[in-house]
Motif scaffolding. Structure first.
Motif, PDB file in Angstrom:
ATOM      1  N   LEU A  72      -0.449  11.924  -6.957  1.00 10.94           N
ATOM      2  CA  LEU A  72      -0.583  10.349  -6.549  1.00 10.94           C
ATOM      3  C   LEU A  72      -1.786  10.066  -6.228  1.00 10.94           C
ATOM      4  N   LYS A 114       4.461  -0.600  -5.621  1.00 11.35           N
ATOM      5  CA  LYS A 114       3.088  -1.325  -4.883  1.00 11.35           C
ATOM      6  C   LYS A 114       3.356  -2.585  -5.244  1.00 11.35           C
ATOM      7  N   ARG A 144       3.305   2.513  -8.892  1.00 13.92           N
ATOM      8  CA  ARG A 144       2.578   1.493  -9.190  1.00 13.92           C
ATOM      9  C   ARG A 144       3.636   0.154  -9.115  1.00 13.92           C
ATOM     10  N   LYS A 153       0.878  -1.262  -0.140  1.00 14.27           N
ATOM     11  CA  LYS A 153      -0.040   0.012  -0.003  1.00 14.27           C
ATOM     12  C   LYS A 153       0.864   1.592  -0.039  1.00 14.27           C
ATOM     13  N   VAL A 178       3.504   8.209 -11.298  1.00 13.44           N
ATOM     14  CA  VAL A 178       2.387   7.128 -11.104  1.00 13.44           C
ATOM     15  C   VAL A 178       2.993   5.815 -11.186  1.00 13.44           C
ATOM     16  N   GLU A 179       3.686   5.561 -12.644  1.00 18.02           N
ATOM     17  CA  GLU A 179       3.829   4.424 -12.948  1.00 18.02           C
ATOM     18  C   GLU A 179       5.130   3.592 -12.031  1.00 18.02           C
ATOM     19  N   ARG A 229     -12.756   1.210  -2.826  1.00 17.55           N
ATOM     20  CA  ARG A 229     -12.583   0.995  -3.967  1.00 17.55           C
ATOM     21  C   ARG A 229     -13.952   0.682  -4.939  1.00 17.55           C
ATOM     22  N   ASP A 288      -3.566   4.399  -0.910  1.00 21.37           N
ATOM     23  CA  ASP A 288      -4.505   3.479  -0.408  1.00 21.37           C
ATOM     24  C   ASP A 288      -5.042   3.791   0.902  1.00 21.37           C
ATOM     25  N   GLU A 325      -4.806   9.062  -6.700  1.00 27.77           N
ATOM     26  CA  GLU A 325      -5.463   8.069  -7.225  1.00 27.77           C
ATOM     27  C   GLU A 325      -4.664   6.503  -6.654  1.00 27.77           C
ATOM     28  N   GLU A 326      -3.470   6.697  -6.405  1.00 26.81           N
ATOM     29  CA  GLU A 326      -2.664   5.609  -5.911  1.00 26.81           C
ATOM     30  C   GLU A 326      -2.577   5.605  -4.429  1.00 26.81           C
TER      31      GLU A 326
END
Length: 195
Positions: free
Chosen positions: A142, A122, A119, A3, A115-116, A195, A147, A144-145
């Motif tokens: 970030l 994560k 990801r 996360k 962002v990549e 989510r 958690d 949207e990433e």
């Protein structure tokens, strides 16, 4: 999957740092008593290496995070103190469009797709999570990433400054999973992304 947890200190009115310098050291006045013990016990991984050494926990095992991601301006506070590797006990990533080379071999610069890269981090195998240290601009990129949010709200109004997240307007839903208040007036709230 690991996360991305945005662990941040904020004023009641949602600012994390001084409007010009970005410095949030005015929150340090609240680090005492049961609140300090809680932060040390639950979030000791987020204390910079020089602070961990001062507190005698430099070699304490990591319990929550093994990686930190932050923006260049947040990391600048350490650079200004002559510290080039502020989180030496963690894997360190600094997002920057202006730096051309890392100030320390222990820090990996993220100059491409932030962002990549997050990801990818994560998706790694591992028990420990990723500490999003800030500031507001990187949190906005970030958003949207993220958690989980762990928000330390301090009992002060500052009127202006760096907002907790500089993101375009959109409703992003989180559920409150825990809240704890302390004698000094601070509150720690934890939210999980729906989510």
């Amino acid at each position: 999957m690991r996360k991305l947890i945005y662990y941040i200190a904020t004023s009641i009115d949602g600012f994390i740092g001084h409007p010009e310098t970005g410095d949030g050291s005015f929150f340090e006045q609240f680090a005492s008593g049961d609140f300090h013990a809680f932060l040390l016990g639950e979030y000791g991984d987020t204390i910079p290496a020089f602070g961990r050494a001062h507190l005698g926990i430099a070699d304490a095992p990591l319990t929550r995070f093994d990686t930190v991601v932050q923006g260049r301006r947040s990391n600048q506070v350490a650079y200004d103190m002559g510290i080039t590797s502020p989180y030496a006990h963690l894997r360190q990533y600094v997002a920057s469009r202006s730096l051309t080379e890392s100030p320390d071999p222990a820090i990996e610069l993220i100059q491409g797709d932030l962002v990549e890269k997050v990801r990818e981090l994560k998706a790694e195998d591992g028990e420990l999570d990723i500490y999003l240290c800030g500031g507001g601009e990187i949190a906005g990129q970030l958003v949207e990433e993220i958690d989980e949010l762990v928000i330390k709200t301090y009992p002060v109004l500052v009127g202006s400054g760096i907002p907790m997240a500089s993101a375009g307007f959109a409703l992003r839903r989180y559920e409150l999973t825990s809240v704890r208040s302390f004698d000094n007036g601070a509150i720690v709230s934890t939210y999980r992304k729906i989510r």
